[in-house]
Scaffold this active site. Structure first.
Site, PDB file in Angstrom:
ATOM      1  N   HIS A 185       1.155  -0.776   0.136  1.00 48.83           N
ATOM      2  CA  HIS A 185       0.292   0.006   0.203  1.00 48.83           C
ATOM      3  C   HIS A 185       1.087   0.830  -0.147  1.00 48.83           C
ATOM      4  CE1 HIS A 185      -2.548   3.179   2.014  1.00 48.83           C
ATOM      5  NE2 HIS A 185      -3.958   2.608   0.802  1.00 48.83           N
ATOM      6  N   PRO A 186       0.712   2.478  -0.136  1.00 52.72           N
ATOM      7  CA  PRO A 186       1.715   3.098  -0.641  1.00 52.72           C
ATOM      8  C   PRO A 186       1.920   3.955   0.558  1.00 52.72           C
ATOM      9  CG  PRO A 186      -0.310   3.928  -1.731  1.00 52.72           C
ATOM     10  CD  PRO A 186      -1.198   2.762  -1.267  1.00 52.72           C
ATOM     11  N   ARG A 187       1.295   3.269   1.811  1.00 50.34           N
ATOM     12  CA  ARG A 187       1.962   4.154   3.459  1.00 50.34           C
ATOM     13  C   ARG A 187       2.771   3.119   3.695  1.00 50.34           C
ATOM     14  NH1 ARG A 187      -1.278   6.567   7.672  1.00 50.34           N
ATOM     15  NH2 ARG A 187       0.658   6.355   8.324  1.00 50.34           N
ATOM     16  N   LYS A 188       3.080   1.535   3.204  1.00 51.76           N
ATOM     17  CA  LYS A 188       4.101   1.547   3.006  1.00 51.76           C
ATOM     18  C   LYS A 188       5.727   2.046   2.749  1.00 51.76           C
ATOM     19  CE  LYS A 188       1.098  -1.215   5.115  1.00 51.76           C
ATOM     20  NZ  LYS A 188       0.174  -0.190   5.723  1.00 51.76           N
ATOM     21  N   VAL A 189       7.041   1.143   2.864  1.00 45.84           N
ATOM     22  CA  VAL A 189       8.018   1.645   2.376  1.00 45.84           C
ATOM     23  C   VAL A 189       7.900   1.852   1.452  1.00 45.84           C
ATOM     24  CG1 VAL A 189      10.322   1.548   3.072  1.00 45.84           C
ATOM     25  CG2 VAL A 189       9.176   1.590   4.652  1.00 45.84           C
TER      26      VAL A 189
END
Ligand SMILES: Cc1ncc(COP(=O)(O)O)c(C=O)c1O
Length: 395
Positions: A188-192
């Site tokens: 997901h875009p919140r991940k690294v």
């Protein structure tokens, strides 16, 4: 109020022309769903974490569902996990008809307290689902030890932990080898690293891996790629109930570029986290996150505990007024309406006081690879000033 022209988001993915070029290549190839790019991404991911098998899926929630199903979690079973996590951790257990049993987090940090597991094990316990929350490895040595000694499989929710490391038998190893039975990752875009949406399962078991591959594509006996490339007519079968949990080749192509960036992204994030540490260490009221000696975090998020006399929402609003986005501490799943039915879960006898305190009293500060050192200093000073001002006001 500190005036600023800055707008600092809490997170921002690093995507540029390299990802655009990768997607362009796939679009023009004519094969856009699960195919050769997914296979290459799986192989590169497996190499990176040193796993025997890596299977790409549509997101980490579907990865968790398949992992629990592979282990045989079914109706009436219990899975020991934490409430202090994103809701998908427990939802995946409920998809199997099973009941999440919530134990509290440790006094230091935001991960499952292994000392609370033993007393919750019953004849219905089918798995332990631990979380490497915010990218910080949880105490896997102790958790796996408990699981092994009771014959209970352990699944790692490594949604946030791509690129994090753990000291295992005196060697630094990537999260996802996996050190338990199965590890599940999110892109997901919140991940690294991100593929927009996406997930990965890693395991040492060929049997589990076979199941993941069958179930992610409708339970179809022959993958599209095999039928497409065959010179013989092949009729596929559907031996088992499956799902559409595929990753597309468009996502996988982005994932391959992101994976190549990962070491640099983690190094940058570790530098920024160290800067936060230096800036905040001397603010006596704040509790800053620390790595245990056996963990190296990818610092997917940097979460600080506020002193009890500071209101979480006011602090977040004051920072937002200065252009700094933050998020509250990690949610508590058992406090959400979707878990209002007491039959949907079980709370450990030891209760969840630390999980609740972390949700209500911690905030996640901005951290992303493109963030500058000056931006970290700005956030650090703003937070320290807010604490001091508030302290003075109540003195
Ligand atoms: C701990 C944890 N588990 C699971 C998930 C679900 O991941 P996804 O959005 O890829 O389904 C997340 C996503 O934020 C997460 O933080």
């Amino acid at each position: 109020m500190k005036p600023t022209l800055l707008q600092i988001p809490v997170a921002r993915p690093l995507l540029d022309e390299m990802e655009v070029e990768a997607v362009r290549r796939v679009v023009l190839s004519g094969w856009v769903t699960q195919g050769p790019e997914v296979a290459a991404f799986e192989s590169e991911f497996a190499d990176f974490v040193q796993a025997d098998h890596a299977c790409a899926v549509s997101n980490c929630t579907t990865a968790l569902h398949l992992a629990l199903k592979a282990i045989g979690v079914g109706p009436g079973d219990e899975v020991i996990t934490v409430s202090h996590s994103f809701i998908a951790t427990a939802n995946a257990i409920r998809y199997c008809g099973a009941i999440p049993v919530f134990v509290d987090i440790e006094a230091d940090g935001f991960n499952m307290d292994p000392d609370l597991i033993l007393s919750e094990i019953t004849s219905r316990t089918k798995a332990i689902l631990c979380v490497h929350q915010l990218g910080m490895p949880c105490n896997l040595v102790s958790i796996v030890d408990i699981g092994r000694s009771h014959g209970i499989p352990v699944i790692e929710d490594a949604a946030c932990a791509t690129g994090s490391e753990i000291l295992w038998n005196d060697k630094w190893q990537k999260i996802g080898k996996p050190h338990a039975d199965i590890a599940c990752f999110s892109f997901h875009p919140r991940k690294v690293v991100t593929t927009g949406d996406g997930g990965m399962l890693t395991t040492g078991s060929a049997e589990y891996d076979h199941k993941f591959r069958l179930w992610r594509q409708h339970g179809m006996s022959v993958p599209d790629t095999v039928r497409h490339g065959s010179k013989q007519v092949i009729y596929e079968g559907y031996p088992e109930l499956g799902y559409n949990y595929r990753m597309t080749d468009l996502q996988a192509a982005i994932g391959r570029v992101q994976l190549a960036r990962l070491p640099a992204l983690v190094a940058r994030r570790r530098h920024l986290a160290a800067l936060y540490g230096q800036g905040l260490r001397n603010t006596p009221w704040l509790e800053i996150p620390a790595e245990p000696s056996w963990a190296r975090s990818n610092w997917q998020s940097y979460c600080v505990k506020l002193p009890p006399w500071i209101d979480q929402r006011d602090t977040m609003q004051a920072l937002l007024d200065m252009g700094v986005s933050t998020r509250r501490g990690i949610m508590n799943i058992h406090r959400e309406d979707a878990y209002a039915d007491k039959a949907s879960h079980r709370v450990a006898a030891s209760q969840l006081a630390r999980s609740i305190a972390a949700q209500e009293g911690a905030i996640i500060l901005p951290l992303f690879a493109q963030m500058t050192d000056d931006e970290v200093s700005f956030v650090t000073e703003a937070l320290c000033d807010l604490c001091s001002d508030r302290r003075t006001a109540i003195a």
